[in-house]
Design an enzyme around this catalytic site. Structure first.
Site, PDB file in Angstrom:
ATOM      1  N   SER A 221       4.010   2.447   8.246  1.00  0.00           N
ATOM      2  CA  SER A 221       3.712   1.418   7.254  1.00  0.00           C
ATOM      3  C   SER A 221       4.974   1.026   6.503  1.00  0.00           C
ATOM      4  CB  SER A 221       2.678   1.921   6.258  1.00  0.00           C
ATOM      5  OG  SER A 221       1.414   1.892   6.837  1.00  0.00           O
TER       6      SER A 221
ATOM      7  N   HIS B 210       0.823  -1.222   0.000  1.00  0.00           N
ATOM      8  CA  HIS B 210       0.000   0.000   0.000  1.00  0.00           C
ATOM      9  C   HIS B 210       0.856   1.271   0.000  1.00  0.00           C
ATOM     10  CE1 HIS B 210       0.026  -0.018   4.578  1.00  0.00           C
ATOM     11  NE2 HIS B 210       0.012   1.271   4.380  1.00  0.00           N
TER      12      HIS B 210
ATOM     13  N   ASP C 138       1.095  -7.644   2.181  1.00  0.00           N
ATOM     14  CA  ASP C 138       1.223  -6.198   2.001  1.00  0.00           C
ATOM     15  C   ASP C 138       2.698  -5.784   1.928  1.00  0.00           C
ATOM     16  OD1 ASP C 138       0.810  -3.522   1.812  1.00  0.00           O
ATOM     17  OD2 ASP C 138      -0.616  -3.384   3.458  1.00  0.00           O
TER      18      ASP C 138
HETATM   19  N1  ARG Z   1      -4.607   0.870   7.255  1.00  0.00           N
HETATM   20  C1  ARG Z   1      -3.346   0.850   6.603  1.00  0.00           C
HETATM   21  C2  ARG Z   1      -2.496   2.017   7.017  1.00  0.00           C
HETATM   22  O1  ARG Z   1      -2.991   3.075   7.312  1.00  0.00           O
HETATM   23  C3  ARG Z   1      -3.481   0.918   5.121  1.00  0.00           C
HETATM   24  C4  ARG Z   1      -3.893  -0.330   4.534  1.00  0.00           C
HETATM   25  C5  ARG Z   1      -4.144  -0.193   3.057  1.00  0.00           C
HETATM   26  N2  ARG Z   1      -5.135  -1.163   2.670  1.00  0.00           N
HETATM   27  C6  ARG Z   1      -6.363  -0.840   2.262  1.00  0.00           C
HETATM   28  N3  ARG Z   1      -7.238  -1.803   2.119  1.00  0.00           N
HETATM   29  N4  ARG Z   1      -6.718   0.389   2.015  1.00  0.00           N
HETATM   30  O2  ARG Z   1      -1.294   1.934   7.005  1.00  0.00           O
END
Ligand code: ARG
Length: 719
Positions: A654, A90, A226
């Site tokens: 992330s 992501h 991911d």
């Molecule tokens: N919640 C994750 C973050 O803020 C992002 C994940 C991205 N995946 C998604 N399905 N939008 O780091």
């Protein structure tokens, strides 16, 4: 005897899951090392951060964008002597999206480079590596005094920070910043090397890299691969350089060995990275605003944005790719806002905050000297939030609704430059320069512009703004819409796109070549952009005083809290600077009667499988490998996909390396759990988990799905 045992077990369990909450500053780790070693860590403080020797921090990378190098949007880690970097899928999502077309759809199919030549350059993305950091509080404070107004104070801090930065980077290819910590009570210098040539090396298909989509986002149990791979390039001499075919892969001071050994319940785990922002010192007044204003409005407006985008994406494959990254970004904090409010209510974070404030007040009132210094702090904060309230609501709707559609925002952004271009006072050489820059901006803008969807967004979102915000805070052109278009924003939006020179690349191009002020004044998109600028400046100006009161109050409040508890190890809120958080691998109880295990396996992917094209599509190749139990050497009877730890992370983390007791890479952090979404405001000791993709799943995908042996060979894999 039995009772004794139960108590022992309960104590032990509480101890075992205890996280040493905090996003710690690397240069101050000495005070945490004893606890870390007790938890199993085999490394020394010098192994993690050192000014003199190669250490872990040399392999941790802040990912940024040109022009905003310090607001790291994600973290990556170097995993080979040739500058190979792992981050989340992501995190590279918009890079992958920008490189994708309906014919070459790397989102759907994945992308793998089997040689350096095939790696794709991504102008605009940069990678920062920390060289050293330093506490400069003394030097900054020496220029401040209690008699200063808040703006005098800010100006003094800016001046001395510039001096400090200048000295730090003098004569070197370095970039530095001074960042305030603890609400302006301490200051640290961070010196980086920033590499602007970062290339895309590999990414799984989104059916793996984004498996579970928005349904699973912010949730555990999770089964997402991911991750993606990038590579940092340098000039042949090893120094940072913009993209050039002559550039070579970075030779890092350190890279992480990649563990294929796996994790066990209770194992020590730490995460290094660039968390963006947290609000652990937020007061009850700030909390109320976050819940009632920020989160509520964001969720409300984004529900509509997502509805419009999704309809467009479902109808056209081209639009699906075009909007993929924007949609995911919008959906991420749309869901977060809602889940955070639910968690804040469930966990009664307000009560915790009120208790802290009562304790603080009692401590202040016990001593006249404290009353003199801290006595007004909470009142300033309270009054600041109260008097800025209307402005905060307006700002929230402005940011979420008025600035979401791209065309008026584009006019807002380039309006100023266009005006300068039109002015007879502007010298010719300046005009030529402006023309060039405007043409570049125009090309970039129209590349990803989808007029059909943007027009609908204008119609829907501007109407929301009109209905929710007091007429005194409307942008001026709303009056025109009310009169000339009888309040019909659909009609207005249609006219914008049909008539404005800003909506048509050829017209805008011609205008830039031959600018006529009169034409500009008659253009409705130009007017909208201009009115937005005026409104934004006005609302900002009106709330500036209140914001300063909140700032000043918060600085004193935090200073008081720290003096009140001098024994406590305090960690500063996240602010996009590099941090370390340590803890353990471990399960949790999301609610009564339920225990969530600390890891997931490929079996869960198969259990979750849904229809092709959906969020839970499983690629055929993955199903074959699963059916054949072809996991070796990354698993035997099963393959672990993700695991959880109790590390304290947030957005910006992330892609961060999850590191075991020996300094080896065991995963990449990619999410938090919804039950503890309040954690950015108040760390939830028993509930908060950091969700990580397991390196065994990563290696499995690179090996058996991508067949990219070239990449595995670069790494040092520890079995
Ligand atoms: N919640 C994750 C973050 O803020 C992002 C994940 C991205 N995946 C998604 N399905 N939008 O780091």
């Amino acid at each position: 005897m039995k009772k004794f045992f139960i108590i022992m077990i309960a104590l032990f369990a509480a101890f075992a899951t205890r996280a040493d909450e905090g996003m710690w500053l690397l240069s101050l780790l000495n005070k945490n090392m004893d606890t870390m070693r007790e938890m199993g860590c085999k490394l020394s403080a010098e192994d993690i951060y050192s000014v003199n020797q190669a250490c872990l921090k040399d392999a941790v990378v802040g990912l940024g964008r040109t022009g905003r190098p310090f607001s790291h949007f994600c973290t990556g880690e170097i995993i080979s002597p040739k500058g190979l970097v792992m981050t989340n899928h992501h995190c590279a999502f918009s890079l992958i999206q920008e490189q994708s077309t309906v014919e070459h759809d790397y989102l759907s199919n994945g992308f793998w480079a089997y040689s350096l030549q095939e790696e794709i350059s991504n102008p605009g993305t940069s990678a920062s590596i920390l060289q050293w950091m330093e506490d400069v509080t003394g030097r900054v404070n020496a220029t401040l005094n209690d008699g200063m107004s808040e703006s005098e104070r800010d100006a003094a801090i800016a001046t001395v920070s510039r001096e400090i930065v200048k000295e730090a980077v003098a004569g070197k290819k370095l970039v530095a910043q001074v960042q305030s910590m603890f609400e302006g009570n301490q200051f640290f210098l961070f010196v980086y090397k920033i590499y602007p040539d970062v290339r895309l090396v590999g990414a799984p298909s989104q059916s793996m890299g984004k498996f579970g989509g928005d349904t699973d986002n912010w949730m555990w149990p999770r089964h997402t691969a991911d991750f993606s791979l990038l590579r940092i390039y340098t000039a042949p001499d090893g120094e940072p350089a913009a993209y050039s075919p002559a550039n070579v892969p970075l030779r890092p001071r350190h890279f992480f060995p990649v563990s294929a050994k796996g994790v066990q319940d209770g194992d020590f785990a730490m995460v290094m990275g660039f968390p963006g922002s947290t609000d652990h010192f937020l007061t009850s007044f700030g909390l109320e605003e976050t819940m009632e204003v920020t989160n509520t409005i964001r969720h409300e407006v984004r529900t509509e944005i997502l509805r419009v985008m999704k309809a467009g994406m479902d109808a056209s494959p081209k639009t699906r790719i075009q909007y993929a990254a924007m949609y995911a970004q919008c959906a991420n904090y749309w869901k977060y806002s809602r889940e955070q409010n639910i968690a804040l209510r469930n966990l009664n974070t307000m009560a915790t905050k009120l208790q802290v404030e009562r304790d603080f007040t009692a401590w202040v009132n016990a001593d006249p000297a404290r009353v003199a210094r801290y006595g007004k702090a909470l009142e300033w904060i309270k009054e600041g939030y109260r008097s800025a309230r209307e402005g905060s609501v307006t700002t929230a709707y402005l940011g979420e609704a008025l600035f979401a559609p791209e065309l008026p925002r584009f006019a807002y952004e380039i309006g100023n430059a266009i005006e300068v271009l039109c002015s007879p006072d502007t010298p010719d050489n300046r005009k030529a320069n402006l023309r060039e820059r405007l043409k570049e901006a125009t090309t970039r803008f129209f590349e990803n512009m989808n007029a059909g969807i943007d027009e609908q967004l204008v119609a829907v979102l501007f109407e929301i703004y009109r209905d929710k915000v007091d007429a005194g805070n409307w942008p001026e052109f709303f009056q025109l819409v009310q009169k000339k278009y009888k309040g019909d924003f659909k009609k207005f939006a249609r006219e914008m796109y049909a008539k404005s020179i800003f909506a048509h690349p050829e017209k805008l191009d011609a205008f830039i070549d031959n600018p006529v002020l009169k034409k500009l004044d008659a253009d409705i998109v130009y007017r909208a952009g201009k009115d937005l600028r005026t409104l934004y400046a006005r609302v900002n100006g009106e709330t500036a005083g209140a914001r300063r009161d909140i700032e000043k109050g918060s600085r004193l409040f935090v200073d008081g809290l720290m003096k009140m508890n001098p024994e406590k190890a305090w960690s500063p809120d996240a602010n996009s600077t590099i941090r370390l958080t340590y803890g353990k691998v471990g399960s949790y109880r999301p609610k009564d009667g339920v225990i969530y295990d600390y890891y997931t396996t490929l079996t869960g992917v198969m259990e979750k499988e849904g229809p092709a094209g959906g969020e839970f599509e499983v690629p055929a190749k993955l199903k074959e490998l699963y059916a054949a139990r072809d996991f070796a050497p990354y698993g035997k009877d099963y393959l672990v996909t993700c695991f959880i730890t109790n590390n304290d992370i947030t957005g910006g983390n992330s892609g961060s390396p999850v590191i075991n007791a020996n300094g080896e890479l065991i995963g990449a952090a990619f999410d938090g759990n919804s039950e503890a979404m309040s954690g950015d405001i108040d760390f939830e000791e028993n509930l908060q988990r950091c969700i990580n993709v397991d390196t065994r799943y990563v290696l499995f995908v690179i090996d058996k799905i991508a067949g990219a042996k070239n990449l595995l060979e670069e790494m040092t894999i520890v079995y």
